[in-house]
Design an enzyme around this catalytic site. Sequence first.
Site, mmCIF file in Angstrom:
data_model
loop_
_atom_site.group_PDB
_atom_site.id
_atom_site.type_symbol
_atom_site.label_atom_id
_atom_site.label_comp_id
_atom_site.label_asym_id
_atom_site.label_seq_id
_atom_site.Cartn_x
_atom_site.Cartn_y
_atom_site.Cartn_z
ATOM 1 N N PHE A 129 0.856 -1.180 0.000
ATOM 2 C CA PHE A 129 0.000 0.000 0.000
ATOM 3 C C PHE A 129 0.899 1.239 0.000
ATOM 4 O O PHE A 129 1.855 1.314 0.781
ATOM 5 C CB PHE A 129 -0.929 0.009 1.204
ATOM 6 C CG PHE A 129 -2.011 1.044 1.100
ATOM 7 C CD1 PHE A 129 -3.047 0.885 0.202
ATOM 8 C CD2 PHE A 129 -1.974 2.186 1.886
ATOM 9 C CE1 PHE A 129 -4.043 1.847 0.081
ATOM 10 C CE2 PHE A 129 -2.964 3.157 1.766
ATOM 11 C CZ PHE A 129 -3.997 2.982 0.861
ATOM 12 N N ASP A 201 1.670 -4.927 8.466
ATOM 13 C CA ASP A 201 0.479 -4.099 8.317
ATOM 14 C C ASP A 201 -0.710 -5.044 8.163
ATOM 15 O O ASP A 201 -0.768 -5.843 7.223
ATOM 16 C CB ASP A 201 0.624 -3.199 7.086
ATOM 17 C CG ASP A 201 -0.548 -2.241 6.904
ATOM 18 O OD1 ASP A 201 -1.647 -2.519 7.413
ATOM 19 O OD2 ASP A 201 -0.364 -1.213 6.212
ATOM 20 N N TYR A 226 -11.436 0.584 10.404
ATOM 21 C CA TYR A 226 -12.603 1.011 9.629
ATOM 22 C C TYR A 226 -12.943 0.073 8.478
ATOM 23 O O TYR A 226 -13.933 0.293 7.790
ATOM 24 C CB TYR A 226 -12.426 2.441 9.106
ATOM 25 C CG TYR A 226 -11.189 2.713 8.296
ATOM 26 C CD1 TYR A 226 -11.095 2.319 6.966
ATOM 27 C CD2 TYR A 226 -10.115 3.396 8.864
ATOM 28 C CE1 TYR A 226 -9.953 2.584 6.225
ATOM 29 C CE2 TYR A 226 -8.979 3.666 8.133
ATOM 30 C CZ TYR A 226 -8.904 3.254 6.812
ATOM 31 O OH TYR A 226 -7.770 3.515 6.077
ATOM 32 N N LYS A 227 -12.160 -0.968 8.269
ATOM 33 C CA LYS A 227 -12.484 -1.945 7.221
ATOM 34 C C LYS A 227 -13.313 -3.069 7.835
ATOM 35 O O LYS A 227 -14.475 -2.874 8.185
ATOM 36 C CB LYS A 227 -11.204 -2.452 6.565
ATOM 37 C CG LYS A 227 -10.348 -1.364 5.911
ATOM 38 C CD LYS A 227 -9.144 -1.958 5.223
ATOM 39 C CE LYS A 227 -8.121 -0.922 4.804
ATOM 40 N NZ LYS A 227 -8.632 0.109 3.886
ATOM 41 N N ARG A 375 -12.236 -4.699 -7.336
ATOM 42 C CA ARG A 375 -12.128 -5.401 -6.052
ATOM 43 C C ARG A 375 -13.510 -5.664 -5.478
ATOM 44 O O ARG A 375 -14.387 -4.791 -5.485
ATOM 45 C CB ARG A 375 -11.338 -4.586 -5.033
ATOM 46 C CG ARG A 375 -9.896 -4.331 -5.371
ATOM 47 C CD ARG A 375 -9.126 -3.846 -4.148
ATOM 48 N NE ARG A 375 -9.815 -2.772 -3.418
ATOM 49 C CZ ARG A 375 -9.369 -2.233 -2.295
ATOM 50 N NH1 ARG A 375 -8.236 -2.663 -1.753
ATOM 51 N NH2 ARG A 375 -10.032 -1.252 -1.699
#
Length: 414
Positions: A129, A201, A226-227, A375
Amino acid sequence: MHSSRTDCLARDAADPLAPLRDAFALPAGVIYLDGNSLGARPKAAAARAAEVIEREWGNDLITSWNTAGWFDMPKRLGDRLAPLVGAQAGEVVVTDTTSINLFKALAGALAIQAADPRRVAIVTERSNFPTDIYMAEGLSAWLARGHTVRLVDSPGEIPAALGDDTAVLLLTHVNYRTGHMHDMAALTALAHQHGALAVWDLAHSAGAVPVDLHGAQADFAVGCTYKYLNGGPGAPAFIWVPARHQGAFTQPLSGWWGHATPFAMAPSFAPCAGIGRALCGTQPVVSLALVECGLDVFAQTDMAALRAKSLALTDLFIALVEEHCAGHPLELVTPREHARRGSHVSFTHPHGYAVMQALIARGVIGDYREPHIMRFGFTPLYTSFTEVWDAVAILKRILDDAAYDVNAARGAVT
């Protein structure tokens, strides 16, 4: 595969996790396959936000730092989150952003490695990322001690990239584009063989796949809430520092919340003992409070059950797309092997952005990442097997009819 919608309805009826869907506020007519980017809102979140704003803040005012437990919330939530990632109590705090926490973890790891001046390389993937790479580059430049960021182009290149100059191996457990999942234990062991520390991560892992940080002997980890953890947009992230490293852990963002006695208001910094030294400044209380609503739902199940359903959902999606959308220029970039797959599935299409916009317009919400990647995230807490069937049926109609606009304007967020 020859599955039918009736088969999917039967699987939903037999699904022991199906009742957990009722804990979330999901809009009618929407198939939400983007929980890998922003989790759905727990129904309890609205009432909890109102409680914090109206009673704890509005009525009790500043006394709520003590009476409502605001002050201890980062550690208390960290202890609740810890079992989801294979951590122990007193090793996790929920605070700040993933980027800031990654800066802290990398700084702490490099400080431990500073005794050996040869160790200046941070090894990571080019496909990591971007913020992870940016933070590694920024920290290296700021330290100005010869540190470098070494990028590899595939997981197979990682062993050759490690050497006597390696300080840190920095990897995202599940790749944000492809859904490829690393073998955390094997790669951590490899890093240790070369004298390097392993920083992980968990942004696309926490709450999606079983993680055993202690079992893997990892050194540091960060992640977001938040995912898959459903903490809300921009919810505070978390950082894990195992007990074995806490005594040696230092980080340059030495804010007063990480002080041994913050309200002594001393003019010099003295880090507190334990995981609290990973804290920095005053905490965002409303956002922190909502994180607990997501964790409350996880308390009703376990990661083994969630992983089993995740694999079943992603297996079904891959099979249905390949069966019903055959003949269209779709390419699966997510590993088929369960041991290497996270909880989202990515397909490429030459007009991936346009196809995704057409799906969203028809109530199937996924997202798009360059290059050409669509995705689809599968969140076992609230995604059903029937939704998988219906999403593929809509995708098939869009592709069969070429019902997408190749000139679709791009939003700021894709």
